[in-house]
Each structure stands twice: as C-alpha cells, then as structure tokens.
Design an enzyme around this catalytic site. Structure first.
Site, PDB file in Angstrom:
ATOM      1  N   GLU A  76       0.851  -1.186   0.000  1.00  0.00           N
ATOM      2  CA  GLU A  76       0.000   0.000   0.000  1.00  0.00           C
ATOM      3  C   GLU A  76       0.883   1.231   0.000  1.00  0.00           C
ATOM      4  O   GLU A  76       2.039   1.158   0.408  1.00  0.00           O
ATOM      5  CB  GLU A  76      -0.838   0.049   1.297  1.00  0.00           C
ATOM      6  CG  GLU A  76      -1.709  -1.147   1.499  1.00  0.00           C
ATOM      7  CD  GLU A  76      -2.296  -1.202   2.918  1.00  0.00           C
ATOM      8  OE1 GLU A  76      -2.179  -0.204   3.657  1.00  0.00           O
ATOM      9  OE2 GLU A  76      -2.857  -2.246   3.243  1.00  0.00           O
ATOM     10  N   LYS A  79       2.132   4.665   1.611  1.00  0.00           N
ATOM     11  CA  LYS A  79       2.178   5.223   2.955  1.00  0.00           C
ATOM     12  C   LYS A  79       1.723   6.677   2.838  1.00  0.00           C
ATOM     13  O   LYS A  79       2.403   7.515   2.244  1.00  0.00           O
ATOM     14  CB  LYS A  79       3.599   5.144   3.518  1.00  0.00           C
ATOM     15  CG  LYS A  79       3.689   5.519   4.982  1.00  0.00           C
ATOM     16  CD  LYS A  79       5.050   5.126   5.535  1.00  0.00           C
ATOM     17  CE  LYS A  79       5.113   5.218   7.049  1.00  0.00           C
ATOM     18  NZ  LYS A  79       4.776   6.523   7.580  1.00  0.00           N
ATOM     19  N   ASP A 125       0.840  10.409   3.808  1.00  0.00           N
ATOM     20  CA  ASP A 125       1.516  11.346   4.694  1.00  0.00           C
ATOM     21  C   ASP A 125       0.509  12.321   5.292  1.00  0.00           C
ATOM     22  O   ASP A 125       0.436  13.487   4.920  1.00  0.00           O
ATOM     23  CB  ASP A 125       2.596  12.086   3.917  1.00  0.00           C
ATOM     24  CG  ASP A 125       3.641  12.661   4.846  1.00  0.00           C
ATOM     25  OD1 ASP A 125       3.581  12.381   6.060  1.00  0.00           O
ATOM     26  OD2 ASP A 125       4.516  13.403   4.362  1.00  0.00           O
ATOM     27  N   TYR A 181      -6.997   2.018   6.038  1.00  0.00           N
ATOM     28  CA  TYR A 181      -6.096   0.947   5.639  1.00  0.00           C
ATOM     29  C   TYR A 181      -6.000  -0.203   6.624  1.00  0.00           C
ATOM     30  O   TYR A 181      -5.163  -1.072   6.458  1.00  0.00           O
ATOM     31  CB  TYR A 181      -4.694   1.478   5.333  1.00  0.00           C
ATOM     32  CG  TYR A 181      -4.138   2.450   6.364  1.00  0.00           C
ATOM     33  CD1 TYR A 181      -3.898   2.061   7.672  1.00  0.00           C
ATOM     34  CD2 TYR A 181      -3.853   3.763   5.999  1.00  0.00           C
ATOM     35  CE1 TYR A 181      -3.403   2.945   8.604  1.00  0.00           C
ATOM     36  CE2 TYR A 181      -3.350   4.659   6.929  1.00  0.00           C
ATOM     37  CZ  TYR A 181      -3.136   4.244   8.228  1.00  0.00           C
ATOM     38  OH  TYR A 181      -2.644   5.122   9.142  1.00  0.00           O
ATOM     39  N   LYS A 203      10.491   3.952   2.949  1.00  0.00           N
ATOM     40  CA  LYS A 203      10.294   5.389   2.763  1.00  0.00           C
ATOM     41  C   LYS A 203      10.977   5.873   1.490  1.00  0.00           C
ATOM     42  O   LYS A 203      12.129   5.524   1.228  1.00  0.00           O
ATOM     43  CB  LYS A 203      10.880   6.147   3.957  1.00  0.00           C
ATOM     44  CG  LYS A 203      10.229   5.765   5.283  1.00  0.00           C
ATOM     45  CD  LYS A 203       9.216   6.770   5.728  1.00  0.00           C
ATOM     46  CE  LYS A 203       9.888   7.918   6.418  1.00  0.00           C
ATOM     47  NZ  LYS A 203       8.918   8.900   6.919  1.00  0.00           N
ATOM     48  N   CYS A 258      14.048  47.773   5.913  1.00  0.00           N
ATOM     49  CA  CYS A 258      13.119  47.341   4.874  1.00  0.00           C
ATOM     50  C   CYS A 258      13.686  47.643   3.482  1.00  0.00           C
ATOM     51  O   CYS A 258      14.087  48.776   3.219  1.00  0.00           O
ATOM     52  CB  CYS A 258      11.771  48.043   5.059  1.00  0.00           C
ATOM     53  SG  CYS A 258      10.602  47.673   3.743  1.00  0.00           S
ATOM     54  N   CYS A 282      11.184  50.522   1.933  1.00  0.00           N
ATOM     55  CA  CYS A 282      10.975  51.869   2.459  1.00  0.00           C
ATOM     56  C   CYS A 282      12.099  52.311   3.404  1.00  0.00           C
ATOM     57  O   CYS A 282      12.099  53.449   3.872  1.00  0.00           O
ATOM     58  CB  CYS A 282       9.621  51.968   3.166  1.00  0.00           C
ATOM     59  SG  CYS A 282       9.588  51.085   4.731  1.00  0.00           S
ATOM     60  N   CYS A 294       8.493  44.811   8.788  1.00  0.00           N
ATOM     61  CA  CYS A 294       8.641  46.244   8.576  1.00  0.00           C
ATOM     62  C   CYS A 294       7.452  46.905   9.263  1.00  0.00           C
ATOM     63  O   CYS A 294       6.314  46.663   8.890  1.00  0.00           O
ATOM     64  CB  CYS A 294       8.645  46.583   7.085  1.00  0.00           C
ATOM     65  SG  CYS A 294       8.443  48.354   6.796  1.00  0.00           S
ATOM     66  N   CYS A 345       4.795  52.119   3.738  1.00  0.00           N
ATOM     67  CA  CYS A 345       5.641  51.176   2.986  1.00  0.00           C
ATOM     68  C   CYS A 345       4.840  50.667   1.777  1.00  0.00           C
ATOM     69  O   CYS A 345       3.806  50.015   1.943  1.00  0.00           O
ATOM     70  CB  CYS A 345       6.060  50.040   3.912  1.00  0.00           C
ATOM     71  SG  CYS A 345       7.110  48.821   3.119  1.00  0.00           S
TER      72      CYS A 345
HETATM   73  S1  IVH Z   1      -0.597   0.427   8.866  1.00  0.00           S
HETATM   74  C1  IVH Z   1       0.317  -1.287  13.174  1.00  0.00           C
HETATM   75  N1  IVH Z   1      -0.773   1.467   6.491  1.00  0.00           N
HETATM   76  O1  IVH Z   1       2.225   5.401   9.158  1.00  0.00           O
HETATM   77  C2  IVH Z   1       0.667  -0.265  12.166  1.00  0.00           C
HETATM   78  N2  IVH Z   1       0.004   2.853   8.261  1.00  0.00           N
HETATM   79  O2  IVH Z   1       4.642   4.888  10.674  1.00  0.00           O
HETATM   80  C3  IVH Z   1      -0.547   0.132  11.444  1.00  0.00           C
HETATM   81  N3  IVH Z   1       0.473   5.168   7.588  1.00  0.00           N
HETATM   82  O3  IVH Z   1       0.747   5.578  12.331  1.00  0.00           O
HETATM   83  C4  IVH Z   1      -0.249   1.130  10.409  1.00  0.00           C
HETATM   84  N4  IVH Z   1      -0.084   4.915   5.474  1.00  0.00           N
HETATM   85  O4  IVH Z   1      -0.351   6.879  10.447  1.00  0.00           O
HETATM   86  C5  IVH Z   1      -0.441   1.678   7.776  1.00  0.00           C
HETATM   87  N5  IVH Z   1      -1.020   2.255   4.313  1.00  0.00           N
HETATM   88  C6  IVH Z   1      -0.706   2.472   5.604  1.00  0.00           C
HETATM   89  C7  IVH Z   1      -0.257   3.718   6.073  1.00  0.00           C
HETATM   90  C8  IVH Z   1       0.092   3.882   7.420  1.00  0.00           C
HETATM   91  C9  IVH Z   1       0.344   5.765   6.405  1.00  0.00           C
HETATM   92  C10 IVH Z   1       0.949   5.841   8.812  1.00  0.00           C
HETATM   93  C11 IVH Z   1       0.090   5.608  10.023  1.00  0.00           C
HETATM   94  C12 IVH Z   1       1.001   5.035  11.069  1.00  0.00           C
HETATM   95  C13 IVH Z   1       2.345   5.428  10.549  1.00  0.00           C
HETATM   96  C14 IVH Z   1       3.387   4.454  11.033  1.00  0.00           C
END
Ligand code: IVH
Length: 542
Positions: free
Chosen positions: A107, A109, A111, A219, A306, A400, A403, A418, A424
């Site tokens: 999946e 991740k 942000d 998720y 990451k 500034c 001015c 400023c 200004c």
């Molecule tokens: S699973 C038991 N799936 O990443 C862990 N987390 O670094 C369950 N996050 O606190 C997390 N996308 O806020 C999971 N596809 C994804 C995610 C995800 C973002 C975040 C989540 C978690 C943090 C952990």
C-alpha cells in the site's frame, strides 16, 4: 415525518458517497443543495428526530470542541521504517523463515495524520487520534465533517462493533488554498499537508474543520473476531461498506513484485493529488500476522519503505527579501537553475533569519534543495567542501528593502517585520489587493495590476480612496479605456453592499481571518460596537 427525514438522510448519504468516495456524482451541486436544505428545514421543525450522524451535521458547528482523551482498545502502533530495499529483502527473509511462504499487500504510505474510527451497528460512534499510541483525543465532531467518512455504513455484513484505522489527509489543492488564505491574513502558512491535516483535526470549531476540505483513506480493520482471513479481503469488504479504500493497494507474492510496486509508485505518486512518503508492506494472512506478532512499538508483520526526498545540489546566487501585506519579510533564495523532480528550480524558500543562521547558509555556497512533502522547494543543507575561501556568514537585512524603515521582531515570532504600515508601498498595495479580493469586497472590475497602476498614479493610497475615484481619473490611464473604467466604478459601487463580516475580513486586521471576522460580526453587529469593545468583551465572542 420521521420516515421522510430518514429517507432524505439516506438519499443525501448516497450522494455524498458517490461524490466523495467514488468520485462519480449522480446529481449536480444545485440539486444536492436543495435536498440538504429540505432536510435542514425538516430537522429544524422536528428536533425530536435529531441525530448527530445526520448529513446536515457535516457543516460542523461553531461551538467549542473539547477533546476528551480516550484509551485505545488496541494500541495504535507505529511501523518500522527503512530507506533501503535490502532491508525489505531482510524483512521478507525473516517472515519466510518464521512462517514459511507468505503473501503481502503493498500500500502507499499516506503522509497525513492517523485516525481510528469506531462503528457500532453501522453508525460512526467515535473518532480518536493516535495520541501517544495508548490514548488519543476524541475528535468525533470534527471527523463527522469529513465527507468521505461514512456516518452510516452501506450494505450488510459488517461486524456489530469494530474499529477501522486510516489516515486523515489534506489534498494538495486544499493545502495550497489554505496557505494562501493564511498568508493573506498574516498567519504563518503550514509547512506541509501533514501538519495542516493534523492542525485542522484539532480545531475548536468543527465548522472550521469542515472548511478545510480534509479527506480520509482507511487501511486497517481492527477487532478480535473479524470475519476475514486476510487483510486484503477485509479492505475489499470495507470498501463495500462505504469506506474510502485506496485504489493503489496490490497483492504481491514475492520480493520481485514488491520491488516492482515500489519502483512504480516512487514515480507515479507524483501525479497523485495528496502526499505520500513511502510504501507499506504487510503480511496478508491474519493467521500469519498473529504468529509473527508485535514488538513493543510495531508489528513484526509489516514494514515501511520510505521514499527518498528528491534532492539537487546547486549554487546560491543571491537572496531577495519580499515584503508582505502585513509587513512580514520573507527571504527567497535565487539559485542557479537546476532540475528537480521534473521541474526547473530557480528559487527556494529560506523561511527566516534563524533558519539561515542555523544552516549557516552563505552567498555563493553550493546548497542542497529538496522537494519533500512541501510544494515550494527548500534549502536543507550546505556542501561545506565546496564553500568559497572568502565566504562570510550571511547578514540578514536590518532595514526594509522597500521603504528603509528599521525592521522589528515580535515576541514569539521568527520573522522580521517592517513596522511602517502606513507608508511602505508593498504593504499599502498588498492591503488594497487583499481588500478587493473575491472573498473580501469582491471588486472584480479591479485586478492586482490595476491597483498598482492606480497607486503609482497617485490616485489611491488607502482603500477609502477607491470610493472617491471618478470616471475622469481613470479613462486616461494607460491600458484602461472607457469600458474598463465603467467596469471598475460599477464593481466598486456594488461592493458597498457586501455584508459586515466581509468588510471586517477585507480591512485586514492581523489574525482576523474569514472565520474570526464572521464570529466578530455576528457578535458585535457594528463597526462602532467592535471598536469600543474591551478585551474581555472580545474574548466573549465565539
Ligand atoms: S498500517 C500497526 N498502512 O504510518 C501499524 N500505516 O509509521 C498500522 N500510515 O501511524 C499502520 N499509510 O499513520 C499503515 N497504508 C498504511 C499507512 C500507514 C500511512 C501511517 C500511520 C502510522 C504510521 C506508522
């Protein structure tokens, strides 16, 4: 009547779902608003059928939220992170050593900021932030305003009581709009969509959260007796119940497929409308997850890869200082043009004097620029090995650039200002540009450039002057003619009718954004009452 109200609620829920989860609306905004209004009127007439999960509650309220802390039934853990594909291979090897062959779900991740939603008999009961992982804040009132969060589940087959977890996100578009608005009123913009999402979730007024246009993707289903054997199946079922489940999840049988997924999304994510910072790899089978278990902090059946923020090295040529409407000084780096994440970067934000001193950035340095979760590239470091011999620490301006007034710093703020508000030029013009903007006085016959033109011609030096403009002042100006002169005068005249709250926003008092302006206008009703208010009276307004 109860039946009619419930039928409207179902209908509106369905349209919300089609619009915000499926991106496939069946009706237009106008028809939708008509349905919502009908429901609002019926609910107002029949308070006995009140329901906190009614779709009318999505707009939130101005009453002050209190965030009770709630203990998580299952702790909200984090994930072990790595930037290295080798470590993902080690993860896969360890999993196979302990449990034999395993399939994975990959999946993105996301942000944003983590959320746990509890449903009872198909209705949203509670929404809690991660907090310290053991206890979080109850933010239910704010989460109800997020249109993609179902208040009432669809279909059947969902457990009578369960938790589902995911991420609250702020899409780039909403993030950019929010930051423009914040800069407009002299508030510090959010550094990235993650901070903006977290901040928006903790608003005291759920009406403000509603305005922030958050999104929510789920998720992970949590519970003891879930009727599924695998994570993938549980997400597919949750999708049927109305949750927004990412389209980007994939079953991967082995390391090659994982590798392929990571490579594909490291590129393709740049086209997504929201921020992602990696890939999460999870063992699919719940039984195998159970056997692998947990460390104190994280599951042993999942790992996060990451993405590296994209970086480039280039030379810092010079620094410009911009003066905003509120007098805030923003240093902007001029760089030797360099290719970064598909675009040529020539300028980067330097934030403020402290940041420059902290990184010891000097003119002529080779600097690292990065596009992380941020939209505007930023300078993250200096390549000291190539620093020119006679380089000197950067000296921030003391006066500034527009001015010449000596700059000041306010308690608790990193930026320089400023203080010459009344003389200004960029501050004067900036205030007028804000005044005419759409959400303020909406003087659409005038544009930013015309304001500058009128100012340069000595015709306006504050917003009151706009209302003294005459036709003969305008027609002879370059690039204006009879037609645009009439247009300008007509739209200035129309602005005499905008409501008090918009005038209050338009005059640009520091810290008075749209919401505060509205609350103050509702409370005080007139400019005189507001001007005469004591600090205590101000604090009594919402
Ligand atoms: S699973 C038991 N799936 O990443 C862990 N987390 O670094 C369950 N996050 O606190 C997390 N996308 O806020 C999971 N596809 C994804 C995610 C995800 C973002 C975040 C989540 C978690 C943090 C952990």
């Amino acid at each position: 009547m109860r039946e009619k109200i419930e039928q409207l609620r179902r209908q509106i829920n369905e349209h919300n779902y089609r619009y915000y989860v499926l991106n496939d609306p069946l009706i237009g905004d106008y028809e939708f608003d008509a349905l919502l209004r009908e429901l609002q009127e019926l609910e107002a007439a029949h308070p006995e059928f009140d329901d906190p999960n009614s779709p009318t509650r999505r707009v939130g309220s101005d009453s002050t939220n209190e965030f009770a802390t709630v203990e998580h039934r299952y702790p909200m853990l984090s994930l072990s992170n790595t930037y290295s594909l080798d470590e993902i291979r080690e993860f896969d090897a360890r999993v196979r050593k302990e449990v034999g062959e395993a399939e994975y779900v990959c999946e993105l991740k996301f942000d944003g900021t983590a959320i746990s939603l509890t449903y009872e008999n198909g209705r949203l009961l509670r929404a809690v932030t991660r907090g310290d992982g053991t206890r979080g804040d109850d933010v239910t009132a704010n989460v109800r305003t997020i249109r993609s969060v179902p208040l009432q589940l669809r279909g059947a087959g969902y457990p009578a009581y369960f938790e589902i977890r995911g991420e609250i996100l702020m899409p780039f578009r909403s993030f950019e709009r929010l930051n423009r608005e914040r800069e407009d009123i002299g508030e510090t913009p959010f550094a990235n969509p993650r901070n903006a999402a977290a901040g928006s979730l903790k608003q005291q007024s759920s009406a403000e959260t509603a305005r922030r246009e958050l999104d929510c993707t789920l998720y992970s289903l949590v519970g003891d007796d879930l009727p599924f054997g695998t994570h993938y199946d549980s997400l597919m079922a949750a999708r049927e119940w109305g949750f927004k489940i990412s389209d980007q999840i994939a079953l991967c049988r082995d390391m090659n497929e994982i590798d392929e997924y990571i490579r594909r999304w490291d590129k393709a994510r740049k086209e997504l409308p929201f921020a992602t910072d990696g890939v999460v790899i999870k063992v699919d089978s719940f039984a195998l997850q159970h056997r692998l278990g947990y460390t104190a902090k994280a599951p042993r059946w999942a790992v996060a890869y990451k993405f590296k923020a994209e970086q480039a090295l280039t030379r810092l040529l010079s620094v410009d200082f911009q003066v905003g409407r509120t007098g805030a000084i923003t240093p902007v780096a001029n760089l030797e043009p360099v290719l970064l994440a598909g675009t040529v970067v020539k300028r980067a934000s330097l934030h403020n004097a402290e940041q420059i001193a902290l990184l010891d950035i000097r003119l002529g340095d080779h600097v690292y620029v990065e596009k992380g979760g941020e939209i505007i590239p930023k300078i993250t470091g200096v390549d000291l090995s190539s620093r020119p011999m006679q380089s000197e620490p950067f000296r921030f301006i003391t006066h500034c650039p527009c001015c010449g007034t000596e700059l000041v710093k306010y308690e608790g703020e990193a930026r320089h200002y400023c203080p010459n508000q009344s003389h200004c030029p960029p501050q004067i013009v900036g205030r007028m540009v804000h005044f005419i903007s759409r959400r303020a006085m909406n003087i659409d016959g005038l544009g930013d450039e015309t304001v500058q033109l009128l100012y340069d011609a000595g015709l306006i030096s504050d917003v009151a002057d706009l209302y003294r403009l005459r036709r003969e002042d305008l027609v002879d100006l370059p690039r204006l003619g009879d037609k645009s002169a009439d247009n300008i005068l007509r739209s200035i005249d129309a602005s005499r009718d905008v409501p008090f709250q918009r005038v209050l926003f338009a005059i640009g008092i520091r810290f008075v954004g749209e919401t505060t302006a509205k609350n103050l206008a509702l409370h005080f009703r007139s400019m005189d009452a507001l001007m005469n208010a004591t600090p205590e009276e101000l604090a009594a307004a919402d």
